[in-house]
Design a protein around this motif. Structure first.
Motif, short mmCIF file in Angstrom:
data_model
loop_
_atom_site.label_atom_id
_atom_site.label_comp_id
_atom_site.label_asym_id
_atom_site.label_seq_id
_atom_site.Cartn_x
_atom_site.Cartn_y
_atom_site.Cartn_z
N GLY A 163 0.80 -1.23 0.00
CA GLY A 163 0.00 0.00 0.00
C GLY A 163 0.83 1.27 0.00
O GLY A 163 0.32 2.34 -0.32
N ARG A 200 -6.41 0.48 -9.25
CA ARG A 200 -5.96 0.35 -7.87
C ARG A 200 -7.10 0.64 -6.90
O ARG A 200 -7.31 -0.10 -5.95
CB ARG A 200 -4.78 1.26 -7.56
CG ARG A 200 -4.35 1.17 -6.11
CD ARG A 200 -3.25 2.12 -5.76
NE ARG A 200 -2.78 1.90 -4.40
CZ ARG A 200 -1.63 2.34 -3.95
NH1 ARG A 200 -0.82 3.02 -4.74
NH2 ARG A 200 -1.28 2.11 -2.70
N SER A 201 -7.83 1.71 -7.13
CA SER A 201 -8.90 2.08 -6.20
C SER A 201 -10.02 1.04 -6.19
O SER A 201 -10.63 0.80 -5.15
CB SER A 201 -9.45 3.47 -6.52
OG SER A 201 -10.05 3.48 -7.80
N ARG A 202 -10.30 0.42 -7.34
CA ARG A 202 -11.32 -0.63 -7.39
C ARG A 202 -10.83 -1.93 -6.76
O ARG A 202 -11.62 -2.74 -6.29
CB ARG A 202 -11.76 -0.90 -8.83
CG ARG A 202 -12.54 0.24 -9.45
CD ARG A 202 -13.20 -0.16 -10.76
NE ARG A 202 -12.41 -1.02 -11.62
CZ ARG A 202 -11.57 -0.59 -12.58
NH1 ARG A 202 -11.40 0.69 -12.79
NH2 ARG A 202 -10.92 -1.46 -13.33
N ASP A 243 0.70 3.66 -7.73
CA ASP A 243 -0.31 2.83 -8.40
C ASP A 243 0.30 1.75 -9.28
O ASP A 243 -0.06 0.57 -9.17
CB ASP A 243 -1.26 3.70 -9.24
CG ASP A 243 -2.15 4.58 -8.39
OD1 ASP A 243 -2.14 4.43 -7.15
OD2 ASP A 243 -2.85 5.43 -8.97
N GLN A 297 -7.73 -2.45 -4.42
CA GLN A 297 -7.03 -2.53 -3.14
C GLN A 297 -7.96 -2.58 -1.92
O GLN A 297 -7.85 -3.50 -1.11
CB GLN A 297 -6.06 -1.38 -2.99
CG GLN A 297 -5.21 -1.46 -1.76
CD GLN A 297 -4.21 -0.32 -1.67
OE1 GLN A 297 -4.16 0.57 -2.52
NE2 GLN A 297 -3.40 -0.35 -0.63
N ASP A 298 -8.84 -1.62 -1.75
CA ASP A 298 -9.67 -1.59 -0.54
C ASP A 298 -10.57 -2.82 -0.43
O ASP A 298 -10.72 -3.40 0.64
CB ASP A 298 -10.53 -0.32 -0.50
CG ASP A 298 -9.70 0.93 -0.24
OD1 ASP A 298 -8.55 0.80 0.23
OD2 ASP A 298 -10.19 2.04 -0.53
N ARG A 299 -11.15 -3.22 -1.54
CA ARG A 299 -12.04 -4.39 -1.52
C ARG A 299 -11.25 -5.66 -1.22
O ARG A 299 -11.67 -6.49 -0.42
CB ARG A 299 -12.77 -4.51 -2.85
CG ARG A 299 -13.84 -5.57 -2.83
CD ARG A 299 -14.76 -5.45 -4.03
NE ARG A 299 -15.90 -6.32 -3.81
CZ ARG A 299 -16.39 -7.12 -4.73
NH1 ARG A 299 -15.87 -7.16 -5.93
NH2 ARG A 299 -17.41 -7.90 -4.45
N TRP A 300 -10.10 -5.82 -1.86
CA TRP A 300 -9.28 -7.01 -1.65
C TRP A 300 -8.85 -7.11 -0.18
O TRP A 300 -8.97 -8.17 0.43
CB TRP A 300 -8.04 -6.97 -2.56
CG TRP A 300 -7.38 -8.29 -2.76
CD1 TRP A 300 -7.52 -9.12 -3.83
CD2 TRP A 300 -6.48 -8.96 -1.86
NE1 TRP A 300 -6.77 -10.26 -3.66
CE2 TRP A 300 -6.12 -10.18 -2.45
CE3 TRP A 300 -5.94 -8.65 -0.62
CZ2 TRP A 300 -5.25 -11.09 -1.86
CZ3 TRP A 300 -5.08 -9.55 -0.01
CH2 TRP A 300 -4.74 -10.75 -0.63
N VAL A 301 -8.39 -6.00 0.37
CA VAL A 301 -7.91 -5.99 1.76
C VAL A 301 -9.05 -6.27 2.73
O VAL A 301 -8.92 -7.08 3.65
CB VAL A 301 -7.21 -4.64 2.08
CG1 VAL A 301 -6.98 -4.47 3.57
CG2 VAL A 301 -5.90 -4.52 1.31
N ARG A 302 -10.18 -5.61 2.55
CA ARG A 302 -11.32 -5.79 3.45
C ARG A 302 -11.79 -7.24 3.49
O ARG A 302 -11.98 -7.82 4.56
CB ARG A 302 -12.46 -4.86 3.01
CG ARG A 302 -13.68 -4.88 3.88
CD ARG A 302 -14.72 -3.82 3.49
NE ARG A 302 -15.01 -3.74 2.07
CZ ARG A 302 -14.59 -2.74 1.27
NH1 ARG A 302 -13.85 -1.76 1.73
NH2 ARG A 302 -14.92 -2.74 -0.01
#
Length: 165
Positions: free
Chosen positions: A38, A128-130, A42, A132-137
């Motif tokens: 993180g 990246r925005s689509r 990007d 990273q957050d979803r993958w991590v969560r």
């Protein structure tokens, strides 16, 4: 100890081992790999993740990842005839390992495929925005489900040993 009981304990030990390896991997991604990635820009995070995903897609990882629910199911089935005290814990472990596999198939594999499809240029500015957050969560959820399964399997071994003694 009957042969069925011995096989049930062996299957539970195998399930515990493979589940521990999966839980450790997912924990490491949640608490070191993804936070470290993180910090990259990007293009670099997408490139690094793409390379990690390519390395992790190997027969040893597949055998471990799928071995966890398969061995858990085997342990459950082998413990049925003895009406073992481990049964509720094996059921819980099976549900939790199945949840880990389902989340991986429904969330992580499609996200990983999107990264693979965009490699090596990564021209999509929003990828990246689509991703990273979803993958991590969702990986945090997999970490919880696999750690819960490991806990249930460990307790199944404990109660099996207690009832055998």
């Amino acid at each position: 100890m009957t042969q069925t009981t011995a096989l049930g304990v062996a299957a539970t030990m195998g399930a515990t081992l493979t589940t521990a390896m999966v839980a450790g991997l997912l924990f490491s991604f949640a608490h070191s790999v993804m936070p470290g990635l993180g910090t990259l820009d990007d293009h670099d995070i997408l490139t690094a993740f793409h390379r990690i995903d390519a390395a992790i897609s190997n027969p040893w990882m597949m055998a471990t990842f799928l071995g966890s629910p398969v061995l858990t199911l085997a342990a459950l089935l082998l413990n049925l005839p003895d009406r073992s005290q481990a049964l509720p814990w094996l059921v819980a472990a099976l549900v939790l390992t199945a949840a880990t596999v389902v989340v991986t198939g429904a969330i992580h594999l499609p996200l990983n495929a999107a990264i693979d499809d965009a490699a090596p240029a990564f021209l999509d500015a929003d990828l990246r925005s689509r991703f990273q957050d979803r993958w991590v969560r969702w990986n945090v959820l997999r970490t919880v489900t696999s750690t819960g399964a490991l806990t249930a399997l460990s307790w199944a071994l404990f109660v099996s040993g207690r009832s055998a003694g």
